[in-house]
Design a protein around this motif. Sequence first.
Motif, PDB file in Angstrom:
ATOM      1  N   LYS A   1       0.147  15.800 -10.245  1.00  0.00           N
ATOM      2  CA  LYS A   1       1.101  16.850  -9.888  1.00  0.00           C
ATOM      3  C   LYS A   1       2.480  16.568 -10.489  1.00  0.00           C
ATOM      4  O   LYS A   1       3.114  17.467 -11.042  1.00  0.00           O
ATOM      5  CB  LYS A   1       1.210  16.971  -8.372  1.00  0.00           C
ATOM      6  CG  LYS A   1       2.154  18.051  -7.933  1.00  0.00           C
ATOM      7  CD  LYS A   1       2.261  18.147  -6.438  1.00  0.00           C
ATOM      8  CE  LYS A   1       3.277  19.210  -6.083  1.00  0.00           C
ATOM      9  NZ  LYS A   1       3.575  19.285  -4.688  1.00  0.00           N
ATOM     10  N   VAL A   2       2.941  15.347 -10.393  1.00  0.00           N
ATOM     11  CA  VAL A   2       4.276  14.996 -10.893  1.00  0.00           C
ATOM     12  C   VAL A   2       4.339  15.124 -12.417  1.00  0.00           C
ATOM     13  O   VAL A   2       5.361  15.536 -12.969  1.00  0.00           O
ATOM     14  CB  VAL A   2       4.670  13.579 -10.426  1.00  0.00           C
ATOM     15  CG1 VAL A   2       5.944  13.107 -11.095  1.00  0.00           C
ATOM     16  CG2 VAL A   2       4.830  13.548  -8.917  1.00  0.00           C
ATOM     17  N   ALA A   3       3.264  14.817 -13.092  1.00  0.00           N
ATOM     18  CA  ALA A   3       3.247  14.908 -14.558  1.00  0.00           C
ATOM     19  C   ALA A   3       3.454  16.339 -15.048  1.00  0.00           C
ATOM     20  O   ALA A   3       3.946  16.550 -16.152  1.00  0.00           O
ATOM     21  CB  ALA A   3       1.938  14.352 -15.095  1.00  0.00           C
ATOM     22  N   ARG A   4       3.111  17.328 -14.239  1.00  0.00           N
ATOM     23  CA  ARG A   4       3.251  18.732 -14.637  1.00  0.00           C
ATOM     24  C   ARG A   4       4.560  19.363 -14.198  1.00  0.00           C
ATOM     25  O   ARG A   4       4.815  20.523 -14.502  1.00  0.00           O
ATOM     26  CB  ARG A   4       2.087  19.542 -14.075  1.00  0.00           C
ATOM     27  CG  ARG A   4       0.753  19.198 -14.724  1.00  0.00           C
ATOM     28  CD  ARG A   4      -0.325  19.995 -14.107  1.00  0.00           C
ATOM     29  NE  ARG A   4      -0.379  19.556 -12.701  1.00  0.00           N
ATOM     30  CZ  ARG A   4      -1.465  19.498 -11.970  1.00  0.00           C
ATOM     31  NH1 ARG A   4      -2.590  19.893 -12.440  1.00  0.00           N
ATOM     32  NH2 ARG A   4      -1.432  19.075 -10.736  1.00  0.00           N
TER      33      ARG A   4
ATOM     34  N   LEU B   1      -0.498   6.852  -6.836  1.00  0.00           N
ATOM     35  CA  LEU B   1      -1.842   7.167  -7.312  1.00  0.00           C
ATOM     36  C   LEU B   1      -2.269   8.581  -6.929  1.00  0.00           C
ATOM     37  O   LEU B   1      -2.957   9.262  -7.684  1.00  0.00           O
ATOM     38  CB  LEU B   1      -2.848   6.163  -6.734  1.00  0.00           C
ATOM     39  CG  LEU B   1      -2.730   4.733  -7.256  1.00  0.00           C
ATOM     40  CD1 LEU B   1      -3.650   3.819  -6.466  1.00  0.00           C
ATOM     41  CD2 LEU B   1      -3.051   4.681  -8.736  1.00  0.00           C
ATOM     42  N   LEU B   2      -1.850   9.029  -5.746  1.00  0.00           N
ATOM     43  CA  LEU B   2      -2.282  10.339  -5.258  1.00  0.00           C
ATOM     44  C   LEU B   2      -1.473  11.502  -5.841  1.00  0.00           C
ATOM     45  O   LEU B   2      -1.941  12.638  -5.813  1.00  0.00           O
ATOM     46  CB  LEU B   2      -2.198  10.370  -3.730  1.00  0.00           C
ATOM     47  CG  LEU B   2      -3.091   9.369  -2.996  1.00  0.00           C
ATOM     48  CD1 LEU B   2      -2.848   9.434  -1.503  1.00  0.00           C
ATOM     49  CD2 LEU B   2      -4.553   9.613  -3.324  1.00  0.00           C
TER      50      LEU B   2
ATOM     51  N   LEU C   1       0.838  -1.195   0.000  1.00  0.00           N
ATOM     52  CA  LEU C   1       0.000   0.000   0.000  1.00  0.00           C
ATOM     53  C   LEU C   1       0.879   1.253   0.000  1.00  0.00           C
ATOM     54  O   LEU C   1       0.603   2.209  -0.710  1.00  0.00           O
ATOM     55  CB  LEU C   1      -0.930  -0.007   1.217  1.00  0.00           C
ATOM     56  CG  LEU C   1      -1.877   1.163   1.365  1.00  0.00           C
ATOM     57  CD1 LEU C   1      -2.905   1.137   0.230  1.00  0.00           C
ATOM     58  CD2 LEU C   1      -2.576   1.111   2.705  1.00  0.00           C
ATOM     59  N   GLY C   2       1.941   1.243   0.783  1.00  0.00           N
ATOM     60  CA  GLY C   2       2.847   2.377   0.842  1.00  0.00           C
ATOM     61  C   GLY C   2       3.586   2.610  -0.456  1.00  0.00           C
ATOM     62  O   GLY C   2       4.054   3.715  -0.731  1.00  0.00           O
ATOM     63  N   TRP C   3       3.718   1.581  -1.260  1.00  0.00           N
ATOM     64  CA  TRP C   3       4.379   1.714  -2.554  1.00  0.00           C
ATOM     65  C   TRP C   3       3.428   2.241  -3.617  1.00  0.00           C
ATOM     66  O   TRP C   3       3.795   3.067  -4.453  1.00  0.00           O
ATOM     67  CB  TRP C   3       4.936   0.345  -2.970  1.00  0.00           C
ATOM     68  CG  TRP C   3       5.643   0.349  -4.289  1.00  0.00           C
ATOM     69  CD1 TRP C   3       5.164  -0.130  -5.468  1.00  0.00           C
ATOM     70  CD2 TRP C   3       6.940   0.867  -4.576  1.00  0.00           C
ATOM     71  NE1 TRP C   3       6.086   0.050  -6.464  1.00  0.00           N
ATOM     72  CE2 TRP C   3       7.198   0.667  -5.933  1.00  0.00           C
ATOM     73  CE3 TRP C   3       7.911   1.488  -3.797  1.00  0.00           C
ATOM     74  CZ2 TRP C   3       8.380   1.056  -6.536  1.00  0.00           C
ATOM     75  CZ3 TRP C   3       9.087   1.872  -4.422  1.00  0.00           C
ATOM     76  CH2 TRP C   3       9.304   1.650  -5.763  1.00  0.00           C
TER      77      TRP C   3
END
Length: 111
Positions: free
Chosen positions: A72-75, A67-68, A60-62
């Motif tokens: 943001k990371v894509a931008r 997912l969350l 779950l931590g991975w």
Amino acid sequence: MLNSEIQKDLRHNFTVNVIESGFFGFGSGFASFFTILPLFVSTLTDSALLIGLIPAIPRLGWQLPQLLTTNKVARLQCYKPTVMLSTIHQKLPFLGLALVALLQLQLNHQL
């Protein structure tokens, strides 16, 4: 050929990454999610549910942070600060486990 700035730091970065990965792998061997951690938690509680959840928590931590934070990371224009900040959660729990183990030893000596 690599540019001069990358070439200058290549040996240092390679050495530091190999050492860090070696220590992390060595430490992970002492904290197996399938054997050692359930045994450790069984000394703290009798709850079969908590002991059984231990192998699922790292998975779950991975997956959950990815997912969350995907949008943001894509931008982002620069990924390195985000990667450095987000990898803290990978190593910090081991410090917490060490502190719990030390506190448990102290509590056992007081009883």
